[in-house]
Design an enzyme around this catalytic site. Structure first.
Site, PDB file in Angstrom:
ATOM      1  N   ASN A  27       2.233  -2.385  -0.589  1.00 49.06           N
ATOM      2  CA  ASN A  27       0.889  -1.902  -0.899  1.00 49.06           C
ATOM      3  C   ASN A  27       0.103  -3.009  -1.597  1.00 49.06           C
ATOM      4  OD1 ASN A  27       1.478   0.689   0.109  1.00 49.06           O
ATOM      5  ND2 ASN A  27       2.371   1.324  -1.839  1.00 49.06           N
ATOM      6  N   HIS A  77       5.614  -6.184  -4.661  1.00 44.96           N
ATOM      7  CA  HIS A  77       6.912  -5.545  -4.403  1.00 44.96           C
ATOM      8  C   HIS A  77       6.938  -4.961  -3.007  1.00 44.96           C
ATOM      9  CE1 HIS A  77       4.169  -2.649  -6.283  1.00 44.96           C
ATOM     10  NE2 HIS A  77       4.709  -1.747  -5.487  1.00 44.96           N
ATOM     11  N   CYS A  91       8.049  -7.585 -14.320  1.00 44.95           N
ATOM     12  CA  CYS A  91       8.570  -8.799 -14.971  1.00 44.95           C
ATOM     13  C   CYS A  91       9.639  -8.399 -15.978  1.00 44.95           C
ATOM     14  CB  CYS A  91       7.452  -9.570 -15.674  1.00 44.95           C
ATOM     15  SG  CYS A  91       6.456 -10.597 -14.578  1.00 44.95           S
TER      16      CYS A  91
HETATM   17  P1  5GP Z   1       3.132   0.944  -5.716  1.00 40.87           P
HETATM   18  O1  5GP Z   1       2.426   2.277  -5.814  1.00 40.87           O
HETATM   19  O2  5GP Z   1       2.541  -0.036  -6.701  1.00 40.87           O
HETATM   20  O3  5GP Z   1       3.254   0.417  -4.332  1.00 40.87           O
HETATM   21  O4  5GP Z   1       4.627   1.245  -6.143  1.00 40.87           O
HETATM   22  C1  5GP Z   1       5.106   1.172  -7.442  1.00 40.87           C
HETATM   23  C2  5GP Z   1       6.439   1.849  -7.430  1.00 40.87           C
HETATM   24  O5  5GP Z   1       7.136   1.458  -8.584  1.00 40.87           O
HETATM   25  C3  5GP Z   1       6.368   3.375  -7.441  1.00 40.87           C
HETATM   26  O6  5GP Z   1       7.066   3.882  -6.324  1.00 40.87           O
HETATM   27  C4  5GP Z   1       7.026   3.761  -8.768  1.00 40.87           C
HETATM   28  O7  5GP Z   1       7.807   4.932  -8.653  1.00 40.87           O
HETATM   29  C5  5GP Z   1       7.862   2.553  -9.091  1.00 40.87           C
HETATM   30  N1  5GP Z   1       8.023   2.271 -10.506  1.00 40.87           N
HETATM   31  C6  5GP Z   1       7.030   2.130 -11.428  1.00 40.87           C
HETATM   32  N2  5GP Z   1       7.536   1.840 -12.651  1.00 40.87           N
HETATM   33  C7  5GP Z   1       8.894   1.787 -12.488  1.00 40.87           C
HETATM   34  C8  5GP Z   1       9.975   1.532 -13.390  1.00 40.87           C
HETATM   35  O8  5GP Z   1       9.793   1.287 -14.591  1.00 40.87           O
HETATM   36  N3  5GP Z   1      11.231   1.572 -12.864  1.00 40.87           N
HETATM   37  C9  5GP Z   1      11.469   1.839 -11.545  1.00 40.87           C
HETATM   38  N4  5GP Z   1      12.743   1.859 -11.135  1.00 40.87           N
HETATM   39  N5  5GP Z   1      10.460   2.077 -10.668  1.00 40.87           N
HETATM   40  C10 5GP Z   1       9.196   2.049 -11.124  1.00 40.87           C
HETATM   41 ZN    ZN Z   2       5.149  -9.283 -13.210  1.00 43.81          ZN
END
Ligand code: 5GP
Ligand code: ZN
Length: 113
Positions: free
Chosen positions: A86, A99, A6
């Site tokens: 995921n 996402h 967010c």
């Molecule tokens: P999930 O594991 O929830 O499917 O993926 C979360 C993704 O968000 C991860 O690949 C992680 O590297 C990315 N991520 C988490 N925090 C940030 C952030 O503050 N900035 C960016 N650019 N990516 C983020």
């Molecule tokens: Zn959010």
């Protein structure tokens, strides 16, 4: 709500934005798992696929056409790419704002680990 995505959507946390409109934003993943790895998120907070409502149908189809257009622009549509969403703990979801990962420019394994 203390949600990192967010904050990215509102510009409160900096990110490398590659696309934005009134409904969605796409930005580079901070920990890329492929030469091209970006995330597409709805600007509106949705926890995960598990909390989607019927009213979100257009939003989700919009995300997929946005991904189609970004991938054409990046010229990875011919070689291909992978879209990953995921959900929850077993799905490997670490950020609780829905996402879609888009990975490209390397041959990706199947099944995933
Ligand atoms: P999930 O594991 O929830 O499917 O993926 C979360 C993704 O968000 C991860 O690949 C992680 O590297 C990315 N991520 C988490 N925090 C940030 C952030 O503050 N900035 C960016 N650019 N990516 C983020
Ligand atoms: Zn959010």
């Amino acid at each position: 709500m203390d949600c990192v995505f967010c904050k990215i959507a509102k510009g409160e946390i900096p990110s490398e934005i590659i696309y934005e409109d009134d409904k969605v934003i796409a930005f580079k993943d901070q920990d890329p798992q492929a030469p091209i790895h970006f995330l597409v998120i709805p600007k509106k907070h949705i926890d995960s696929n598990d909390t989607l409502t019927d009213e979100d149908s257009f939003l989700i189809s919009h995300i997929f056409t946005v991904i189609r257009d970004i991938c054409r622009k990046l010229k990875v549509n011919q070689d291909g790419y992978r879209i990953v969403n995921n959900v929850g703990e077993d799905g490997g979801q670490t950020v609780k704002h829905m996402h879609f990962h888009v990975l490209a420019k390397r041959s990706l394994n199947w099944p995933p680990g």
